[in-house]
Write an enzyme that holds these catalytic residues in place. Structure first.
Site, short mmCIF file in Angstrom:
data_model
loop_
_atom_site.label_atom_id
_atom_site.label_comp_id
_atom_site.label_asym_id
_atom_site.label_seq_id
_atom_site.Cartn_x
_atom_site.Cartn_y
_atom_site.Cartn_z
N ARG A 46 33.07 39.01 39.98
CA ARG A 46 34.42 39.56 40.32
C ARG A 46 34.44 38.96 42.00
O ARG A 46 33.63 38.77 42.37
CB ARG A 46 34.68 40.98 40.12
CG ARG A 46 33.69 41.89 39.96
CD ARG A 46 32.98 42.19 41.33
NE ARG A 46 33.93 42.48 42.34
CZ ARG A 46 33.72 42.23 43.69
NH1 ARG A 46 32.52 41.97 44.22
NH2 ARG A 46 34.43 42.82 44.34
N GLY A 47 35.84 39.23 42.22
CA GLY A 47 36.07 38.79 43.79
C GLY A 47 36.68 37.35 43.67
O GLY A 47 35.93 36.61 42.86
N ALA A 48 37.95 37.26 44.03
CA ALA A 48 38.49 35.92 44.08
C ALA A 48 37.87 34.63 44.36
O ALA A 48 37.83 33.87 43.37
CB ALA A 48 40.02 36.09 44.74
N ARG A 89 41.58 35.83 33.90
CA ARG A 89 42.16 36.84 34.63
C ARG A 89 43.24 36.15 35.58
O ARG A 89 43.37 34.96 35.93
CB ARG A 89 40.99 37.53 35.93
CG ARG A 89 40.02 38.16 34.89
CD ARG A 89 39.26 39.16 36.19
NE ARG A 89 39.77 40.21 36.59
CZ ARG A 89 39.47 41.00 37.40
NH1 ARG A 89 38.38 40.92 38.11
NH2 ARG A 89 40.15 42.27 38.14
N GLN A 192 33.78 49.42 43.25
CA GLN A 192 33.27 48.43 43.87
C GLN A 192 32.84 48.81 45.00
O GLN A 192 31.83 48.29 45.74
CB GLN A 192 34.22 47.23 44.10
CG GLN A 192 34.57 46.65 42.68
CD GLN A 192 35.91 47.21 42.05
OE1 GLN A 192 36.12 48.14 42.15
NE2 GLN A 192 36.42 46.37 41.49
N ASP A 233 43.41 38.78 46.65
CA ASP A 233 43.12 37.94 45.41
C ASP A 233 44.15 36.79 45.61
O ASP A 233 43.95 35.87 44.77
CB ASP A 233 43.37 38.78 44.23
CG ASP A 233 42.00 39.71 44.21
OD1 ASP A 233 41.92 40.83 44.92
OD2 ASP A 233 41.09 39.33 43.46
N ASN A 243 45.96 42.33 46.52
CA ASN A 243 44.49 42.94 46.44
C ASN A 243 44.22 43.96 45.86
O ASN A 243 45.40 44.48 45.19
CB ASN A 243 44.12 43.08 48.21
CG ASN A 243 42.80 43.13 48.37
OD1 ASN A 243 41.86 42.46 47.87
ND2 ASN A 243 42.07 44.20 48.97
N LYS A 244 43.10 44.49 45.64
CA LYS A 244 42.54 45.67 44.74
C LYS A 244 43.60 46.80 44.96
O LYS A 244 43.97 47.10 46.07
CB LYS A 244 41.14 45.95 45.30
CG LYS A 244 40.58 47.15 44.56
CD LYS A 244 40.50 46.97 42.90
CE LYS A 244 40.13 45.62 42.65
NZ LYS A 244 40.19 45.37 41.39
#
Lengths: 343, 343
Positions: A46-48, A89, A192, A233, A243-244
């Site tokens: 995960r993580g762009a 995603r 996270q 992201d 973002n998150k």
């Protein structure tokens, strides 16, 4: 060297299983594009930026299978594989960016595509790490000595090729001796911050204090933090930042308290085709992520949950966007365009 | 009838063990003041009004023991018992308020104090429920038809004698048909929202959607909520409000989004001896609460945590304080004093 979440080894893609960290440090091998798409969807990776790099290696795997089946016209049908990856995603633009960049090589390939495409995927991986290092320098330059920094989610080595975007800035600022204390939101529901950010910073010997998301504004009110530094992201052409979930709340509160707000992300995260954050698709994930903590149900039976996993912070609440091409203070469309055109 | 977290039955105090909800619904019996103090500290019972009621019954138990030991001078040494109770948790003023009210009866007692004190403790309990019902009406009056409401932590039947402060307002507004949707922050680290608020609202047939604390501002930005309604652990003379960590953040964000912010609390929560929130002691609890989720460690080994469990919302961010004596809009010292003097 920071942790590496992705590597190509013995003809297959190895991903560090981030669902099991920090309890277990286990790699999984991938040899089919469907399995790579599942790994992205299920958040093994995960993580762009890390998703983008993974997708690039996914294209290598797809091309290898297609070539084995049909050496003369291997690119026929590969659009299906791209769709499989792209559908995994919706929010992180790096996924689509990486697929497009890999597709852009096809015209130059003659015969077996694997070697050429593998070189390109490895270049994407290495360029990402180099971009992180550069952002680390540029971002750390903005931070004054004696600052404490709050970060959110994990925008670290684990979310990128290695080193990290927000955590790259923090690593560089720590190395320069500027940082008093690093705080990290635990980042529900996937934790996270507690699981990944704390783990990778501690691997590098950087102490970190976790806080509940609810404590962030109180932390600011108490004067315990001078900077919020996060990743992204997807950044729209006008500087709006997806973002998150929880990032927007930090930005609102940072502005209220006069705390500075920095976004660190490579240009592969900037989507100049999207005018503003309103056009960025926001992924909603299963309510179960929130009704549970890890495997255990914590919420009352029968409760429902609303679980958008990203939000959009308007450019007006962002003090600086840092990419490998430069720093954009008080971002707007004109300044973002100028930065993107800066080779 | 809503859930009752506290009852006096067969000569002992019974507390619903809120640490085990919603998985297990178990009562524990208490017959010593030390055990009652531990129950408050360990959060078998929690919520400012509920802690106050529990302490009142704790005083009954203390007096019973002292009287059994020394019928002629049973009040000698009871200060030690008061201290034990008072030291259990520092922020909720109801704890100290209840002890003072019980102490205030001593002069009128002749002989065995148990019957008299038990009647007083039961009166405190019943008055709290009546206050909740009244606050429910007054608070619901402020809410427009078709509103959605976000609450934080658990300020419900479980946090009071029964019915609830914030959840009392929500219950009344739901009964009046005004409520579109109820949202609850899951409320890390103790998950009072996910475990307790969701459980008790569902017991009453009121649907509830949980959100991560990080999603609250995004919920407001999306126009999905018109009111934030919370309880309080202590309200200063000027209207500053101490409540569960995360409340301040909601108030900052509510103001930014034009969402209304209501605090519902009985006058036993108002501390006119404290000029402003700056003088309210804020409890910090073990880092373990944050490093774990339930019994399971979730954070990376070696991470530390900052775990203040309350924060202070300045009166300027509060639209209305609702007590059983009336509604104080845009609270300040003068208006709070007028409300308190309103019999």
């Amino acid at each position: 060297m920071s942790v590496r979440p992705i590597r190509w080894h013995e003809d297959s893609l190895k991903l560090l299983d981030q669902r099991l960290l920090p309890g277990e440090v286990t790699e999984i091998s991938y040899d089919s594009v469907a399995a790579v798409a599942d790994a992205i969807r299920d958040m093994v990776v995960r993580g762009a930026p890390a998703i983008g790099i993974t997708a690039a290696f996914g294209v290598v795997i797809a091309a290898r299978s297609r070539y084995a089946e049909n050496p003369d016209n291997w690119w026929e049908g590969i659009e299906q594989d791209f769709r499989l990856l792209a559908d995994a995603r919706p929010t992180a633009i790096n996924l689509f960016w990486a697929i497009e960049r890999m597709r852009g090589c096809f015209d130059e390939i003659d015969g077996d595509p694997v070697e050429y495409l593998l070189a390109e995927a490895k270049a994407i991986h290495e360029e990402d790490i180099a971009a992180n290092m550069r952002m680390g320098e540029l971002g750390a330059d903005l931070i004054g000595a004696g600052s404490s920094i709050l970060t959110h989610c994990n925008a670290g080595a684990l979310a990128t090729g290695g080193y990290g975007t927000a955590l790259g800035v923090i690593r560089s600022a720590v190395a320069e001796g500027k940082v008093e204390q690093v705080f990290a939101d635990e980042t529900r529901p996937w934790l996270q911050g507690a699981r990944l950010t704390a783990w990778e910073l501690l691997q590098d010997g950087i102490p970190v204090s976790l806080i509940a998301e609810g404590a962030a504004s109180w932390l600011m009110q108490q004067g315990k933090v001078q900077w919020i530094v996060v990743g992204s992201d997807r950044i729209a052409a006008n500087g709006d930042v997806a973002n998150k979930i929880g990032t927007y709340q930090l930005a609102v509160s940072a502005r209220h308290h006069g705390v500075k707000f920095m976004v660190a992300a490579p240009t592969s995260t900037v989507d100049m085709n999207v005018a503003s954050g309103a056009d960025i698709p926001i992924e909603t994930r299963s309510a179960d992520e929130l009704l549970k903590c890890g495997d255990k149900t914590v919420a009352a039976a029968g409760a429902s949950a609303w679980n958008p996993v990203f939000d959009v912070t308007p450019a007006a609440l962002v003090d600086a966007i840092v990419t490998e091409r430069g720093v954009v203070e008080k971002p707007d469309t004109e300044k973002m365009l100028a930065m993107m055109q800066n080779a």
